[in-house]
Design a protein around this motif. Structure first.
Motif, PDB file in Angstrom:
ATOM      1  N   UNK A  56     -19.709  13.114  14.841  1.00  0.00           N
ATOM      2  CA  UNK A  56     -19.808  12.322  13.608  1.00  0.00           C
ATOM      3  C   UNK A  56     -18.398  12.189  13.012  1.00  0.00           C
ATOM      4  N   UNK A  57     -17.861  10.978  13.024  1.00  0.00           N
ATOM      5  CA  UNK A  57     -16.493  10.722  12.563  1.00  0.00           C
ATOM      6  C   UNK A  57     -16.471  10.616  11.039  1.00  0.00           C
ATOM      7  N   UNK A  58     -16.655  11.740  10.398  1.00  0.00           N
ATOM      8  CA  UNK A  58     -16.810  11.805   8.945  1.00  0.00           C
ATOM      9  C   UNK A  58     -15.441  11.813   8.271  1.00  0.00           C
ATOM     10  N   UNK A  59     -15.368  11.152   7.137  1.00  0.00           N
ATOM     11  CA  UNK A  59     -14.142  11.154   6.343  1.00  0.00           C
ATOM     12  C   UNK A  59     -14.528  10.963   4.886  1.00  0.00           C
ATOM     13  N   UNK A  60     -13.549  11.122   4.009  1.00  0.00           N
ATOM     14  CA  UNK A  60     -13.717  10.843   2.592  1.00  0.00           C
ATOM     15  C   UNK A  60     -12.666   9.812   2.216  1.00  0.00           C
ATOM     16  N   UNK A  61     -13.114   8.615   1.806  1.00  0.00           N
ATOM     17  CA  UNK A  61     -12.210   7.507   1.526  1.00  0.00           C
ATOM     18  C   UNK A  61     -12.247   7.134   0.053  1.00  0.00           C
ATOM     19  N   UNK A  62     -11.065   6.833  -0.489  1.00  0.00           N
ATOM     20  CA  UNK A  62     -11.000   6.369  -1.876  1.00  0.00           C
ATOM     21  C   UNK A  62     -11.168   4.853  -1.923  1.00  0.00           C
ATOM     22  N   UNK A  63     -10.971   4.272  -3.091  1.00  0.00           N
ATOM     23  CA  UNK A  63     -11.201   2.837  -3.261  1.00  0.00           C
ATOM     24  C   UNK A  63     -10.204   1.986  -2.483  1.00  0.00           C
ATOM     25  N   UNK A  64      -9.069   2.585  -2.088  1.00  0.00           N
ATOM     26  CA  UNK A  64      -8.102   1.851  -1.266  1.00  0.00           C
ATOM     27  C   UNK A  64      -8.493   1.852   0.205  1.00  0.00           C
ATOM     28  N   UNK A  65      -9.504   2.697   0.551  1.00  0.00           N
ATOM     29  CA  UNK A  65      -9.845   2.880   1.948  1.00  0.00           C
ATOM     30  C   UNK A  65      -8.993   3.928   2.620  1.00  0.00           C
ATOM     31  N   UNK A  66      -8.278   4.727   1.825  1.00  0.00           N
ATOM     32  CA  UNK A  66      -7.410   5.782   2.359  1.00  0.00           C
ATOM     33  C   UNK A  66      -8.168   7.102   2.417  1.00  0.00           C
ATOM     34  N   UNK A  67      -7.919   7.870   3.473  1.00  0.00           N
ATOM     35  CA  UNK A  67      -8.500   9.198   3.607  1.00  0.00           C
ATOM     36  C   UNK A  67      -7.832  10.137   2.613  1.00  0.00           C
ATOM     37  N   UNK A  68      -8.642  10.854   1.827  1.00  0.00           N
ATOM     38  CA  UNK A  68      -8.082  11.716   0.786  1.00  0.00           C
ATOM     39  C   UNK A  68      -8.629  13.134   0.909  1.00  0.00           C
ATOM     40  N   UNK A  69      -7.831  14.079   0.436  1.00  0.00           N
ATOM     41  CA  UNK A  69      -8.200  15.486   0.379  1.00  0.00           C
ATOM     42  C   UNK A  69      -8.085  15.961  -1.067  1.00  0.00           C
ATOM     43  N   UNK A  70      -8.914  16.919  -1.411  1.00  0.00           N
ATOM     44  CA  UNK A  70      -8.902  17.507  -2.759  1.00  0.00           C
ATOM     45  C   UNK A  70      -9.143  16.452  -3.837  1.00  0.00           C
ATOM     46  N   UNK A  71      -9.861  15.395  -3.473  1.00  0.00           N
ATOM     47  CA  UNK A  71     -10.259  14.362  -4.426  1.00  0.00           C
ATOM     48  C   UNK A  71     -11.714  13.995  -4.187  1.00  0.00           C
ATOM     49  N   UNK A  72     -12.409  13.623  -5.249  1.00  0.00           N
ATOM     50  CA  UNK A  72     -13.782  13.143  -5.108  1.00  0.00           C
ATOM     51  C   UNK A  72     -13.756  11.667  -4.725  1.00  0.00           C
ATOM     52  N   UNK A  73     -14.402  11.324  -3.627  1.00  0.00           N
ATOM     53  CA  UNK A  73     -14.436   9.939  -3.166  1.00  0.00           C
ATOM     54  C   UNK A  73     -15.661   9.759  -2.271  1.00  0.00           C
ATOM     55  N   UNK A  74     -15.737   8.627  -1.588  1.00  0.00           N
ATOM     56  CA  UNK A  74     -16.935   8.272  -0.827  1.00  0.00           C
ATOM     57  C   UNK A  74     -16.988   8.963   0.535  1.00  0.00           C
ATOM     58  N   UNK A  75     -18.139   9.554   0.831  1.00  0.00           N
ATOM     59  CA  UNK A  75     -18.388  10.101   2.159  1.00  0.00           C
ATOM     60  C   UNK A  75     -18.688   8.941   3.108  1.00  0.00           C
ATOM     61  N   UNK A  76     -17.954   8.867   4.223  1.00  0.00           N
ATOM     62  CA  UNK A  76     -18.119   7.761   5.168  1.00  0.00           C
ATOM     63  C   UNK A  76     -18.174   8.297   6.588  1.00  0.00           C
ATOM     64  N   UNK A  77     -18.571   7.420   7.502  1.00  0.00           N
ATOM     65  CA  UNK A  77     -18.500   7.708   8.933  1.00  0.00           C
ATOM     66  C   UNK A  77     -17.878   6.475   9.591  1.00  0.00           C
ATOM     67  N   UNK A  78     -16.833   6.692  10.368  1.00  0.00           N
ATOM     68  CA  UNK A  78     -16.027   5.569  10.856  1.00  0.00           C
ATOM     69  C   UNK A  78     -16.309   5.182  12.302  1.00  0.00           C
TER      70      UNK A  78
END
Length: 647
Positions: free
Chosen positions: A446-468
């Motif tokens: 499962x290619x899971x990531x957390x992306x912000x509104x720019x579509x950038x992968x972020x750490x230590x921030x609340x953003x959208x859970x996605x699968x790429x």
């Protein structure tokens, strides 16, 4: 009761022993694929960058019965259009009815304790008889059989017999109202309905013959009804009892072969914003996803005993059933998880049958914690290897409580995924240490990531859970008119080509995860995104609060945080204490502007808080699907909310 508010001296609450790692499925799988197990992030990257190799290896490692074909993965520019095992042939039921015929396949228990068990030999014979009965009613590959069933052995047999024919299974819990049932299984036009006429909850019997009759009157295309627990007179419809269905000489089931992507299950979303979405899941995708999760992440071994407290309407029911494919025994439990005079009743049952993996919810653990239950003093728990939790985020303090009061040598794994994928995006594993408040890792494949509104992968921030990247248990479609379009709009409209799941999440530097709840219920006071779970994890430890729900209400082009509590002690002192605790344990931004007392909190049939319905009612708007709620009358308090005094 004392709740720990700081971690133990070690940053980890539990770490696997070398022996446990060496004997784990995931270590054996890494060796099987000639991949190093550590660092795990490398193994995960291999699993998502070599999708065909990974999922083909899962098939081989788990010993899936069937013909895999010559190709595992056919990529596509569009994520939903990727193909999996296009030439494969298999049968789901055949993969469940495997292993030693003498092994225990399932235990059945209820509020009165453990009733009986069934061996695999006996289970196969019962499936054969039910299969023949369904054949005699004309059920064949591609037909749909619906169940209004409890979580017991008869229901299990009905499901497996349906799958053995290459037919499609869908089910509802008998405690749904007629409208809730028809809103769901009415969409699929089942050929046969298998329905219980009675069930028990909180030591009270419920007889639902009238509900079943009303349901059948609203199901188009229904040709027969099979009744459990008695006979029913249903005018205009062929009706048999379960005993009559199974009154034949069959003793060995046949297995109709299906394609990998043929339909197996139809599951339903909660439906609190409209008609529940009917999600169609595939034979092969369901099987591969579940054996991967059970074996590689939960380390379910042959002859383990797997349990999840669930009803037949929730996705954790088919997840539990798939444990048979790993040659584990299932504990099937129907009834209330607690009894008025015995809160740890489920643990009595677990001890009796030797449960190794105990699946539950944060709400259940909270109930035990508030009652100061100390299980390690009253139960042996000798076989227990793992506690699994989902349905809502598990609070950091609950991690502490488990290790303080249940068992120290225990894998506690919060898992998170959804009905839409009939599985998980993030999970624990038997080789990861447990850190309070965190989900250990991305699930393999499962290619899971957390992306912000720019579509950038972020750490230590609340953003959208996605699968790429694609995965086999993506839905086939949503049933009904425009199903493909509705499916794609639900998960790919925000980020074309990327599955945006709808959860607010945070990724740590160590690539663990914290889930903050649904993004569509995220609070946004002053433009700062706040997950409701951050507030619940504080409020749930306030002794006087029995239940709560939080949401935002508009105020001068902004929104205010509103907290509604169920309590017998609503006063200024309690409100001050709640605000003080939230301010110190979360932040000043999390503190609710208004605190109201309500009679009860709206929950789905599966026990999830329904923040959206509470907010909609408070705004005076129409709640589109009250039939999805376990307690629709609870909304009355919220419709009158603005007329109430608040603290």
């Amino acid at each position: 009761m004392t709740i720990l508010t700081t971690p133990k001296r070690s940053s980890f609450l539990w770490e696997p022993s070398k022996e446990r790692i060496e004997n784990s499925h995931i270590k054996a799988f890494a060796d099987f694929t000639d991949q190093p197990l550590f660092p795990y992030e490398r193994l995960h990257l291999w699993s998502t960058s070599h999708l065909g190799d990974f999922w083909s290896s899962v098939w081989d490692y788990a010993g899936v019965i069937g013909d895999k074909g010559d190709q595992a993965y056919v990529p596509s520019f569009s994520m939903p259009d990727a193909e999996w095992f296009p030439n494969a042939r298999l049968n789901f039921a055949e993969n469940l009815l495997r292993g030693s015929l003498d092994r225990i396949a399932a235990y059945e228990a209820s509020e009165t304790g453990v009733h009986h068990s069934i061996t695999l030999r006996e289970l196969k014979m019962e499936v054969a008889k039910a299969q023949q009965g369904l054949k005699d009613l004309g059920v064949q590959k591609g037909d749909c059989v619906a169940g209004i069933t409890t979580n017991n052995i008869q229901g299990l047999v009905a499901l497996i017999a349906t799958a053995s024919l290459g037919a499609i299974w869908t089910s509802c819990s008998p405690d749904f109202g007629t409208k809730g049932i028809v809103d769901r299984i009415g969409q699929v036009r089942p050929k046969v309905l298998i329905a219980t006429l009675a069930y028990q909850y909180k030591e009270k019997p419920f007889h639902i013959e009238k509900k079943i009759q009303e349901t059948t009157e609203n199901l188009e295309g229904l040709s027969a009804v099979i009744t459990l627990n008695g006979e029913a007179d249903l005018p205009g419809i062929k009706t048999q009892t379960w005993e009559e269905l199974c009154a034949n000489d069959a003793d060995v089931p046949d297995f109709t072969q299906t394609a990998f992507n043929d339909p197996l299950y139809i599951l339903y979303t909660s439906g609190t914003t409209g008609l529940p979405k009917a999600i169609v899941h595939s034979v092969g995708g369901t099987l591969l996803q579940h054996v991967k999760e059970h074996q590689l992440h939960c380390d379910v071994q042959q002859d383990d005993v797997l349990f999840w407290y669930t009803n037949t309407a929730w996705m954790m029911y088919p997840w539990l059933v798939s444990g048979l494919a790993s040659e584990a025994a299932l504990l099937l439990y129907d009834g209330s998880p607690v009894q008025s005079d015995n809160l740890p009743h489920l643990w009595d049952v677990a001890d009796e049958v030797g449960v190794t993996h105990f699946g539950t919810s944060p709400k259940y653990l909270e109930t035990l914690a508030k009652a100061d239950v100390q299980l390690k003093n009253t139960h042996s728990l000798t076989t227990l290897k793992s506690i699994l939790s989902c349905g809502a985020p598990l609070a950091p303090e609950q991690y502490d409580w488990v290790y303080e009061t249940l068992k120290e040598d225990l894998l506690l794994a919060s898992i998170s995924g959804g009905t839409e994928i009939i599985g998980c995006f993030v999970m624990g594993s038997p080789v990861h240490p447990v850190k309070r408040g965190e989900i250990a890792c991305k699930a393999l494949g499962m290619a899971v990531d957390v992306l912000d509104e720019r579509g950038a992968s972020v750490y230590k921030e609340k953003a959208d859970l996605v699968c790429t990247q694609p995965f086999p248990s993506m839905p086939i479609t949503f049933l009904g008119e425009g199903g493909d379009e509705r499916y794609r709009n639900s998960y790919f409209s925000k980020r074309p080509g990327i599955w945006t799941h709808g959860d607010l999440a945070e990724q740590t530097i160590e690539e663990a995860f914290i889930i903050y709840g649904r993004a569509d219920t995220t609070l946004n006071p002053g433009g700062v995104r706040i997950g409701t779970a951050e507030i619940y994890r504080v409020v749930e430890h306030v002794q006087e609060v029995e239940d709560s729900v939080v949401f935002g209400l508009p105020k001068d082009h902004d929104e205010e945080i509103v907290l509604c509590v169920v309590t017998k002690h609503f006063n200024e002192e309690l409100a001050k204490n709640i605000r003080r605790q939230i301010r110190s344990q979360a932040s000043p931004r999390h503190v609710p502007k208004r605190i109201y007392q309500v009679d009860e909190i709206p929950h789905t049939i599966n026990g999830k808080k329904v923040e959206g319905a509470a907010k909609t009612a408070a705004l005076g708007d129409f709640v589109k699907n009250e039939a999805s709620l376990r307690n629709p009358s609870s909304l009355q308090s919220f419709r009158q909310l603005t007329e109430k005094e608040y603290l």
